[in-house]
Design a protein around this motif. Sequence first.
Motif, PDB file in Angstrom:
ATOM      1  N   VAL A   1      -0.539  -7.157  -5.368  1.00 32.89           N
ATOM      2  CA  VAL A   1      -1.352  -5.962  -5.530  1.00 32.89           C
ATOM      3  C   VAL A   1      -0.572  -4.770  -4.972  1.00 32.89           C
ATOM      4  N   ILE A   2      -0.397  -3.774  -5.800  1.00 37.34           N
ATOM      5  CA  ILE A   2       0.189  -2.510  -5.342  1.00 37.34           C
ATOM      6  C   ILE A   2      -0.924  -1.477  -5.420  1.00 37.34           C
ATOM      7  N   ALA A   3      -1.387  -1.045  -4.278  1.00 34.29           N
ATOM      8  CA  ALA A   3      -2.494  -0.087  -4.231  1.00 34.29           C
ATOM      9  C   ALA A   3      -1.967   1.283  -3.840  1.00 34.29           C
ATOM     10  N   THR A   4      -2.401   2.297  -4.548  1.00 30.96           N
ATOM     11  CA  THR A   4      -2.062   3.664  -4.171  1.00 30.96           C
ATOM     12  C   THR A   4      -3.321   4.323  -3.619  1.00 30.96           C
ATOM     13  N   GLN A   5      -3.125   5.177  -2.644  1.00 30.18           N
ATOM     14  CA  GLN A   5      -4.267   5.920  -2.130  1.00 30.18           C
ATOM     15  C   GLN A   5      -3.825   7.296  -1.672  1.00 30.18           C
ATOM     16  N   ASN A   6      -4.748   8.233  -1.787  1.00 27.78           N
ATOM     17  CA  ASN A   6      -4.509   9.577  -1.302  1.00 27.78           C
ATOM     18  C   ASN A   6      -4.930   9.653   0.157  1.00 27.78           C
ATOM     19  N   PRO A   7      -4.393  10.588   0.932  1.00 25.81           N
ATOM     20  CA  PRO A   7      -4.827  10.723   2.329  1.00 25.81           C
ATOM     21  C   PRO A   7      -6.334  10.927   2.411  1.00 25.81           C
ATOM     22  N   ILE A   8      -6.949  10.420   3.484  1.00 19.06           N
ATOM     23  CA  ILE A   8      -8.418  10.444   3.579  1.00 19.06           C
ATOM     24  C   ILE A   8      -8.965  11.854   3.689  1.00 19.06           C
ATOM     25  N   GLU A   9      -8.079  12.836   3.915  1.00 18.36           N
ATOM     26  CA  GLU A   9      -8.570  14.207   3.962  1.00 18.36           C
ATOM     27  C   GLU A   9      -8.900  14.740   2.573  1.00 18.36           C
ATOM     28  N   MET A  10      -8.392  14.058   1.528  1.00 16.64           N
ATOM     29  CA  MET A  10      -8.639  14.517   0.156  1.00 16.64           C
ATOM     30  C   MET A  10     -10.099  14.272  -0.208  1.00 16.64           C
ATOM     31  N   GLU A  11     -10.660  15.130  -1.060  1.00 16.72           N
ATOM     32  CA  GLU A  11     -12.058  14.995  -1.458  1.00 16.72           C
ATOM     33  C   GLU A  11     -12.286  13.727  -2.284  1.00 16.72           C
ATOM     34  N   GLY A  12     -13.462  13.114  -2.092  1.00 18.34           N
ATOM     35  CA  GLY A  12     -13.856  11.965  -2.894  1.00 18.34           C
ATOM     36  C   GLY A  12     -13.183  10.668  -2.512  1.00 18.34           C
ATOM     37  N   THR A  13     -12.721  10.545  -1.267  1.00 22.58           N
ATOM     38  CA  THR A  13     -12.065   9.315  -0.845  1.00 22.58           C
ATOM     39  C   THR A  13     -12.888   8.605   0.225  1.00 22.58           C
ATOM     40  N   TYR A  14     -12.752   7.267   0.247  1.00 15.32           N
ATOM     41  CA  TYR A  14     -13.376   6.437   1.268  1.00 15.32           C
ATOM     42  C   TYR A  14     -12.249   5.779   2.078  1.00 15.32           C
ATOM     43  N   PRO A  15     -12.353   5.736   3.389  1.00 16.18           N
ATOM     44  CA  PRO A  15     -11.306   5.054   4.168  1.00 16.18           C
ATOM     45  C   PRO A  15     -11.315   3.554   3.895  1.00 16.18           C
ATOM     46  N   LEU A  16     -10.135   2.960   3.802  1.00 11.06           N
ATOM     47  CA  LEU A  16     -10.056   1.519   3.600  1.00 11.06           C
ATOM     48  C   LEU A  16     -10.527   0.797   4.855  1.00 11.06           C
ATOM     49  N   PRO A  17     -11.356  -0.246   4.718  1.00 10.01           N
ATOM     50  CA  PRO A  17     -11.760  -1.033   5.894  1.00 10.01           C
ATOM     51  C   PRO A  17     -10.540  -1.667   6.558  1.00 10.01           C
TER      52      PRO A  17
ATOM     53  N   LEU B   1       0.859  -1.184   0.000  1.00 16.04           N
ATOM     54  CA  LEU B   1       0.000   0.000   0.000  1.00 16.04           C
ATOM     55  C   LEU B   1       0.896   1.235   0.000  1.00 16.04           C
ATOM     56  N   ILE B   2       0.686   2.112  -0.984  1.00 16.38           N
ATOM     57  CA  ILE B   2       1.460   3.353  -1.079  1.00 16.38           C
ATOM     58  C   ILE B   2       0.507   4.504  -0.829  1.00 16.38           C
ATOM     59  N   GLU B   3       0.750   5.231   0.241  1.00 16.51           N
ATOM     60  CA  GLU B   3      -0.163   6.297   0.636  1.00 16.51           C
ATOM     61  C   GLU B   3       0.578   7.625   0.663  1.00 16.51           C
ATOM     62  N   ASP B   4       0.078   8.583  -0.105  1.00 18.47           N
ATOM     63  CA  ASP B   4       0.678   9.916  -0.097  1.00 18.47           C
ATOM     64  C   ASP B   4      -0.166  10.847  -0.946  1.00 18.47           C
ATOM     65  N   VAL B   5       0.216  12.107  -0.965  1.00 18.17           N
ATOM     66  CA  VAL B   5      -0.511  13.110  -1.741  1.00 18.17           C
ATOM     67  C   VAL B   5      -0.278  12.853  -3.232  1.00 18.17           C
ATOM     68  N   PRO B   6      -1.136  13.392  -4.106  1.00 14.80           N
ATOM     69  CA  PRO B   6      -0.967  13.161  -5.541  1.00 14.80           C
ATOM     70  C   PRO B   6       0.344  13.743  -6.067  1.00 14.80           C
ATOM     71  N   GLY B   7       0.900  13.053  -7.071  1.00 15.99           N
ATOM     72  CA  GLY B   7       2.015  13.602  -7.819  1.00 15.99           C
ATOM     73  C   GLY B   7       3.397  13.320  -7.295  1.00 15.99           C
ATOM     74  N   VAL B   8       3.543  12.412  -6.321  1.00 10.12           N
ATOM     75  CA  VAL B   8       4.873  12.179  -5.756  1.00 10.12           C
ATOM     76  C   VAL B   8       5.497  10.861  -6.243  1.00 10.12           C
ATOM     77  N   GLY B   9       4.853  10.170  -7.182  1.00 10.94           N
ATOM     78  CA  GLY B   9       5.468   8.994  -7.796  1.00 10.94           C
ATOM     79  C   GLY B   9       4.906   7.663  -7.362  1.00 10.94           C
ATOM     80  N   LYS B  10       3.719   7.639  -6.761  1.00 10.07           N
ATOM     81  CA  LYS B  10       3.133   6.365  -6.321  1.00 10.07           C
ATOM     82  C   LYS B  10       2.873   5.441  -7.509  1.00 10.07           C
ATOM     83  N   THR B  11       2.207   5.966  -8.520  1.00 12.16           N
ATOM     84  CA  THR B  11       1.865   5.152  -9.689  1.00 12.16           C
ATOM     85  C   THR B  11       3.106   4.777 -10.481  1.00 12.16           C
ATOM     86  N   VAL B  12       4.069   5.678 -10.559  1.00 12.11           N
ATOM     87  CA  VAL B  12       5.302   5.405 -11.298  1.00 12.11           C
ATOM     88  C   VAL B  12       6.057   4.243 -10.670  1.00 12.11           C
ATOM     89  N   LEU B  13       6.083   4.186  -9.351  1.00 10.22           N
ATOM     90  CA  LEU B  13       6.765   3.078  -8.683  1.00 10.22           C
ATOM     91  C   LEU B  13       6.119   1.746  -9.065  1.00 10.22           C
TER      92      LEU B  13
END
Length: 299
Positions: free
Chosen positions: A129-145, A26-38
Amino acid sequence: MSLVIEGKPQQLRTAVTVLLAEGHLLIEDVPGVGKTVLARSLGRAIDGDFRRIQFTPDLLPSDVTGVSVFNQSTREFEFKRGGVFAHIVLGDEINRASPKTQSALLEAMAESQVSVDGHSYQLARPFMVIATQNPIEMEGTYPLPEAQRDRFMARITMGYPARASEVAMLTHNAAGDRITEVRPVASAGQVSAAATVIRQVYVAPAINDYIVSIVEGTRNHPDLRLGASPRASLHLMRVARVVATLAGRDYVIPEDVQELAREVLAHRLLPTVEAQVARRDAGDIVSEIISATRLPERG
């Protein structure tokens, strides 16, 4: 992978470690820092199948696992495989999909199979599975169970690059996206064989006791209302085996357990309300527990 990701050697090492430990990242961070590229670069570094699933609010569970479709010519139902059928699966922005769709990955991640309409379909090996997610404070996100988070072997954050690394990134990408320069360095079969060999790395009973002591420490800590599960103990042992192997040893020492303990444990923990108000970080609490846990005696 380091050709396209500047200045992040620890994150790259962790990703490869989780792959060899047969886990999920699980890669968690703000958009644009290379999560998807990794994730993309790891997928290209292995000569296997790589698929990307873009998680959106309207994504259905069948888009992930697959669906049975009636074939008019044969008059029978045929199973059409979903995006999860690959060696490396990128779940991009996983927390933008509904919890129901997120849960479609649970069986695949835990048992390396998918069950649809009463039939079970085995997934390829290796399967990660490599999952990327934005912090839950970002709009339009659901917290992972919690059940979903517990199936990820480790969580990492990318962080902003150092100034020199960001300048180098601009220089190297002046001619376009460098992801195409990543060439396979191992086949899926080689990775799977390596994972099988790593399972034979010796873990002494004292090391197993040490691992359980650390995990138990998360269950008894006053700043945590949810500690790590027995699955976390298993994941920590498997990661320690890979760390030992990469260090050239066929046995695990306490330092191997400690190296990635934060990454393996922190995302499974839920701090108390008081700890959250005091801005107590779960990773720091894990470090405290490790410091307070007695080391096994060397035999």
